[in-house]
Write an enzyme that holds these catalytic residues in place. Structure first.
Site, PDB file in Angstrom:
ATOM      1  CD  GLU A  62      47.962 -49.452  62.252  1.00 30.83           C
ATOM      2  OE1 GLU A  62      47.164 -48.338  62.399  1.00 30.83           O
ATOM      3  OE2 GLU A  62      47.638 -50.322  61.551  1.00 30.83           O
ATOM      4  CG  HIS A 130      49.513 -52.834  52.002  1.00 29.61           C
ATOM      5  ND1 HIS A 130      48.556 -51.904  51.714  1.00 29.61           N
ATOM      6  CD2 HIS A 130      48.796 -53.476  53.142  1.00 29.61           C
ATOM      7  CE1 HIS A 130      47.343 -51.747  52.488  1.00 29.61           C
ATOM      8  NE2 HIS A 130      47.729 -52.874  53.237  1.00 29.61           N
TER       9      HIS A 130
END
Lengths: 338, 332
Positions: A62, A130
């Site tokens: 990322e 998440h």
């Protein structure tokens, strides 16, 4: 005109921008794998076939792919980066906060970073990592524009506006709003479909939207909370309380013009936020209202937000964590009665 | 769209050419004298901010940048004065920047650590260790997508190799064969910590093989060796055989920053490296070749010193921003 959900509307918006401007490309994880998902929430499904070489699947990196988006944007491209889950933005934040947001300023206005970062957020039965509401971590970063889309119409229009903007724009999306039908629909998904016009349109990145006019109390929310606030307003109407619901939508900058018009009218404000109460965007909005419109308030501003705990997994606790229409309605009742 | 020339870039000068060699020498002296003057100004207290200097490392910036075309790019770090001078930023725009003037290369909003000039192929220095590595990979991705012949040279230090950004950036550059020359200036110290404390395998160029691309360790105090390696690396990148990792072994003669007295550098180590000073070594080579006389060397230094002196006088009087400038340049 056609009815679409957020995932489809975003997909069409990305495709139209990629067709319009060859500098636009997508970069992220699992976004263009043949036979794959088109991103974790199907937004880029089928685009790799349509735009060969312009839907770039990255390693699970990322920080790396975010930095690449920044670098490519500085060299004249217009990347749309896809963060699979918003929570992973912590990994990418150095490139977003130290590079994308500051390049313009520290170069004395000579660098442009026209990139888009899309990221899904929201508590959806996936436990603590998440699930977080990430927008709070970026709204206080000068140089970044931050928006949150709660309808398909806005999703497409704001995506297009973001791609065309010469600055880094973060678009927060909600996992329960992508679509309430189909293989990847989430349990608890809410209908966020809109009538989408056939032609090209954009939605400004700095304007809130009044979703339901009212006179007694102003309810501010965004993403899933904008929908829950609208549901609460429906309940309240039956009880004779008229709630004005505003989808804040643009989280940085915040549209105090639209908000102020409502506050002057109602004198009462409830701000709803998914995400812990402490240190949230609602704190900033509350302070902004106090500074600007404090004299018009008939009672202190009320916040309805999640508990100051990590997002829990088990449904009974997750539901207790996140504000719902009943809690919002009760806060409005209490406030309207003062 | 990023300053790329449409046609193939012009050929680089013959590396044996006398003027070219004197140009390399002049750039190295310019960097040394610039840094020495900046140190003086800082200690004198007339110049604001902090400084991270590169005395002793002049051959790396000079040799690499001389292997690039005008429309190629570099990324740099907090230790970027040498890179900037080698890439063609002027003494004046840099001194003005250091004094916070609006005539500086970043209008006084960047300062020492963010020196850059987009019109000259240098993005503002990135002062987060390894932060420029994914960024450079993205710049190279743009060159590839735009089908230009451009290359980006990404400067970083040995300390950056320990960062996750290094791994992520070089890996993506490798899998997509991007035109990046990763230039690791290995000066043996990340701030005050010696590399043998932070890496089991101190040969940084070995990292490249792990990612499936070419790496090379070069004497970073030999400007001609650096230049030759950088030319080969840039050429490999232009022909789709990038990226390349160049490890340039060098040594920082001065502190990491500010008033660091380098007490962590062993005396014998300092002496050994000082005897391999890149400027002295190259001067000796040029004298031996008969390209230059001792008087010429003195003249070059005198010319540069006077240029810097004049630059400092101007920078001290250069226009400072007004308060209205505080809130400009945040958004495009």
């Amino acid at each position: 005109m056609k009815r679409q959900g957020i995932a489809e509307a975003l997909r069409d918006g990305i495709a139209e921008e990629m067709t319009r401007d060859e500098r636009v490309f997508c970069i992220g994880e699992d976004i263009g794998v043949p036979g794959g998902w088109g991103g974790a929430f199907t937004v880029t499904l089928g685009l790799a076939e349509k735009f060969p070489g312009r839907i770039i699947d990255t390693p699970i990196a990322e920080l790396g792919f975010t930095g690449m988006a920044v670098g490519a944007a500085m060299m004249g491209m217009r990347p749309i980066a896809d963060m699979q889950y918003g929570d992973f933005l912590f990994l990418a934040s150095d490139q977003l906060i130290n590079n994308a947001a500051k390049m313009r300023y520290m170069s004395g206005g000579t660098v442009k970073v026209p990139m888009v970062m899309r990221a899904p957020i929201g508590a959806t039965g996936r436990g603590s990592q998440h699930a977080q509401s990430m927008e709070r971590y970026f709204t206080g970063v000068p140089g970044l524009k931050v928006v949150a889309v709660s309808t398909a119409y806005d999703a497409k229009g704001m995506l297009k506006a973001a791609v065309r903007d010469d600055n880094p724009v973060m678009i927060f999306e909600h996992k329960l709003l992508y679509g309430s039908k189909g293989a990847r629909a989430e349990p608890g998904a809410v209908d966020a479909t809109s009538e989408i016009p056939d032609g090209d349109y954009t939605v400004p990145l700095d304007r809130a939207a009044v979703r339901r006019p009212g006179t007694d109390v102003t309810v501010l929310g965004w993403l899933l909370m904008a929908h829950f606030a609208a549901a609460a307003a429906g309940t309240l109407a039956a009880e004779g309380i008229s709630a004005e619901v505003i989808d804040v939508r643009s989280l940085s900058p915040i549209d105090y013009e639209t908000i102020g018009e409502s506050v002057r009218k109602t004198g009462r404000v409830v701000i709803v936020e998914e995400g812990p109460k402490t240190g949230g965007v609602s704190a900033e909005i509350c302070a902004g209202i106090m500074e600007r419109f404090g004299d018009h308030l008939q009672a202190p501003v009320v916040r309805v937000a999640s508990a100051d705990v990590p997002v829990p997994f088990t449904p009974i606790l997750e539901n207790a964590y996140r504000p719902d229409a009943a809690r919002i309605a009760q806060a409005c009742r209490d406030l309207a009665g003062r | 769209m990023n300053g790329a020339s449409a046609a193939n870039p012009p050929a680089l000068p013959d590396p044996q050419d006398r003027d070219f060699l004197l140009g390399l020498y002049g750039t190295m002296v310019l960097i040394r004298e610039f840094e020495e003057r900046v140190k003086f100004l800082f200690l004198e207290g007339t110049m604001p901010g902090t400084i991270h200097q590169c005395q002793g490392q002049e051959a790396t910036a000079t040799g690499v940048c001389a292997a690039l075309h005008a429309d190629d790019w570099i990324t740099s770090t907090f230790r970027g004065h040498g890179h900037a001078l080698a890439k063609g930023l002027t003494v004046q725009e840099m001194l003005d920047e250091l004094f916070g003037a609006t005539t500086g290369c970043c209008k006084g909003k960047g300062g020492s650590m963010h020196m850059g000039n987009m019109a000259k192929g240098m993005v503002p220095g990135i002062a987060i260790v390894a932060g420029g590595i994914p960024l450079a990979a993205g710049m190279a991705l743009a060159f590839k997508m735009q089908r230009t012949q451009q290359v980006v040279a990404c400067f970083f230090g040995d300390g950056a190799v320990a960062e996750g950004a290094f791994h992520e950036g070089v890996n993506m550059a490798a899998i997509w064969q991007l035109p990046v020359v990763f230039v690791c200036e290995n000066n043996l110290y990340g701030a005050s910590t010696r590399i043998d404390k932070v890496m089991k395998n101190p040969r940084i160029s070995d990292r490249a093989a792990a990612y499936g691309f070419q790496g090379e360790t070069v004497d970073g105090n030999d400007v001609l060796a650096v230049h030759a390696a950088a030319r080969r690396a840039a050429e490999a990148c232009r022909t789709g055989q990038g990226p390349v990792l160049l490890e340039l072994l060098t040594y920082r003669r001065t502190g990491h920053s500010r008033r660091d007295a380098c007490h962590y550098q062993a005396k014998d180590e300092r002496e050994a490296w000082f005897s391999r000073d890149p400027i002295t070594r190259f001067a000796t080579q040029l004298l031996a070749r008969g390209d230059i006389t001792p008087a010429d060397l003195d003249a070059i230094k005198a010319r540069i010193d006077s240029q810097i002196t004049q630059g400092v006088e101007l920078a001290k009087q250069a226009p400072q921003p007004t308060l209205a400038d505080l809130t400009t340049d945040v958004f495009a």
